[in-house]
Design an enzyme around this catalytic site. Structure first.
Site, mmCIF file in Angstrom:
data_model
loop_
_atom_site.group_PDB
_atom_site.id
_atom_site.type_symbol
_atom_site.label_atom_id
_atom_site.label_comp_id
_atom_site.label_asym_id
_atom_site.label_seq_id
_atom_site.Cartn_x
_atom_site.Cartn_y
_atom_site.Cartn_z
ATOM 1 N N GLY A 33 10.452 -11.406 -2.752
ATOM 2 C CA GLY A 33 9.933 -11.873 -4.029
ATOM 3 C C GLY A 33 11.018 -12.490 -4.891
ATOM 4 O O GLY A 33 12.216 -12.404 -4.602
ATOM 5 N N THR A 35 12.218 -11.812 -7.934
ATOM 6 C CA THR A 35 13.201 -10.983 -8.627
ATOM 7 C C THR A 35 14.193 -10.386 -7.646
ATOM 8 O O THR A 35 15.409 -10.360 -7.900
ATOM 9 C CB THR A 35 12.499 -9.873 -9.433
ATOM 10 O OG1 THR A 35 11.450 -10.445 -10.218
ATOM 11 C CG2 THR A 35 13.482 -9.174 -10.354
ATOM 12 N N ASP A 87 13.891 -3.856 -4.393
ATOM 13 C CA ASP A 87 12.656 -4.598 -4.125
ATOM 14 C C ASP A 87 11.919 -4.855 -5.435
ATOM 15 O O ASP A 87 12.102 -4.121 -6.414
ATOM 16 C CB ASP A 87 11.765 -3.800 -3.174
ATOM 17 C CG ASP A 87 10.893 -4.677 -2.301
ATOM 18 O OD1 ASP A 87 10.735 -5.870 -2.627
ATOM 19 O OD2 ASP A 87 10.351 -4.168 -1.304
ATOM 20 N N GLY A 88 11.090 -5.864 -5.434
ATOM 21 C CA GLY A 88 10.279 -6.174 -6.595
ATOM 22 C C GLY A 88 8.939 -5.467 -6.542
ATOM 23 O O GLY A 88 8.680 -4.631 -5.683
ATOM 24 N N ALA A 89 8.074 -5.811 -7.477
ATOM 25 C CA ALA A 89 6.729 -5.238 -7.529
ATOM 26 C C ALA A 89 5.809 -6.223 -8.223
ATOM 27 O O ALA A 89 6.238 -7.022 -9.060
ATOM 28 C CB ALA A 89 6.719 -3.908 -8.265
ATOM 29 N N LYS A 106 2.319 -3.556 -4.596
ATOM 30 C CA LYS A 106 3.113 -4.586 -3.955
ATOM 31 C C LYS A 106 2.248 -5.284 -2.907
ATOM 32 O O LYS A 106 1.186 -4.799 -2.553
ATOM 33 C CB LYS A 106 4.359 -3.989 -3.291
ATOM 34 C CG LYS A 106 5.355 -3.423 -4.308
ATOM 35 C CD LYS A 106 6.553 -2.747 -3.660
ATOM 36 C CE LYS A 106 7.246 -3.597 -2.646
ATOM 37 N NZ LYS A 106 7.748 -4.878 -3.227
ATOM 38 N N GLY A 107 2.740 -6.412 -2.426
ATOM 39 C CA GLY A 107 2.018 -7.098 -1.361
ATOM 40 C C GLY A 107 1.534 -8.476 -1.719
ATOM 41 O O GLY A 107 0.804 -9.096 -0.944
ATOM 42 N N GLU A 115 8.049 -3.761 3.683
ATOM 43 C CA GLU A 115 8.680 -3.285 2.457
ATOM 44 C C GLU A 115 8.560 -1.767 2.340
ATOM 45 O O GLU A 115 9.537 -1.081 2.014
ATOM 46 C CB GLU A 115 8.034 -3.957 1.248
ATOM 47 C CG GLU A 115 8.373 -5.423 1.098
ATOM 48 C CD GLU A 115 7.603 -6.112 0.004
ATOM 49 O OE1 GLU A 115 8.153 -7.011 -0.626
ATOM 50 O OE2 GLU A 115 6.429 -5.747 -0.224
ATOM 51 N N LYS A 133 5.353 -7.261 -15.525
ATOM 52 C CA LYS A 133 4.850 -6.445 -14.420
ATOM 53 C C LYS A 133 4.479 -5.023 -14.841
ATOM 54 O O LYS A 133 3.949 -4.257 -14.026
ATOM 55 C CB LYS A 133 5.914 -6.371 -13.309
ATOM 56 C CG LYS A 133 6.358 -7.729 -12.789
ATOM 57 C CD LYS A 133 5.205 -8.504 -12.196
ATOM 58 C CE LYS A 133 5.619 -9.903 -11.758
ATOM 59 N NZ LYS A 133 6.585 -9.917 -10.657
#
EC number: 5.3.1.6
Length: 235
Positions: A33, A35, A87-89, A106-107, A115, A133
């Site tokens: 992602g 970010t 990781d992002g979200a 997520k996804g 992830e 977010k």
């Protein structure tokens, strides 16, 4: 500057702040992602300056970004563990008084299976996000990765759960999105998710479901980039 997903400055600050936690010798999970990409770039700059790390990407996208940044890559079965995953979200539950504080959806990039595998294997999992977010209660549609032969059966079961399932279509070709694992994605809207842990358990038990995008009890912290700096939420 702003993007459709939030402030570019906020995303960059969150990603770069998380990258500062990477130490020499770490094995790092590299999320997917926009970010997380800032974190990957920052780690790459540190590698150029002599930092020795190994990265485990969570998608083709993050693998390509890491290679461009010059980060040496490895795999889960080649290491003893992961020191830190970044990781992002797509959405973060941000109300300490509500059920599921720190839970994630997520996804959006259809990479949530890998992830979740990498993030859950890490000693510490840090989420990077901008303020757009954050929600008091999760309410986005939950991505559900399914084997192709099961998508109609799983969709029926999701309706039984009170969800509204939609098979995700590809944007630049005819037909559905196909994940890096060769599966399909159903985006299922449940409305406000008051009990994310309960829903996560129910989804995981469905035959034909490979993985879903509810991440409950996995994040150790969220770094939220702002106009002034980074807010850190520890869980």
């Amino acid at each position: 500057m702003k993007t459709a997903g939030g402030s570019t400055t906020a995303k960059r600050r969150a990603g770069e702040h998380a990258a500062e936690a990477v130490e020499d010798g770490f094995v790092v999970g590299l999320g997917t992602g926009s970010t997380a990409a800032y974190a990957i770039d920052a780690i790459g700059r540190a590698v150029d300056d002599g930092l020795e790390v190994q990265g485990i990407p969570t998608s083709f996208q993050s693998r390509r970004r890491a290679l461009e940044a010059g980060i040496p890559l490895t795999t889960l079965d080649a290491v003893d563990g992961i020191d830190l995953a970044i990781d992002g979200a797509d959405q973060v539950a941000d109300d300490p008084a509500a059920n599921g504080y720190g839970a994630l959806i997520k996804g959006g990039g259809a990479a949530h299976t890998r992830e979740k595998l990498v993030d859950s294997a890490a000693d510490r999992f840090v989420v990077v996000a901008d303020p757009s977010k954050l929600e008091s209660v999760l309410e986005r549609a939950v991505p559900v990765e399914v084997i192709p032969d099961a998508h109609t059966v799983v969709a029926d079961r999701l309706r039984d759960f009170g969800g509204e399932p939609t098979l995700r279509d590809a944007e630049h070709k005819d037909g559905p999105v196909v994940t890096d694992n060769g599966n399909l994605v159903i985006d299922c809207a449940f409305g406000p998710i008051e009990e994310p842990e309960t829903l996560a358990t129910r989804l995981s038990r469905l035959p034909g479901v490979v993985e879903h995008g509810l991440f409950v009890g996995l994040a150790d912290a969220t770094y939220v980039g702002t106009a002034d700096g980074v807010d850190v939420r520890e869980y």
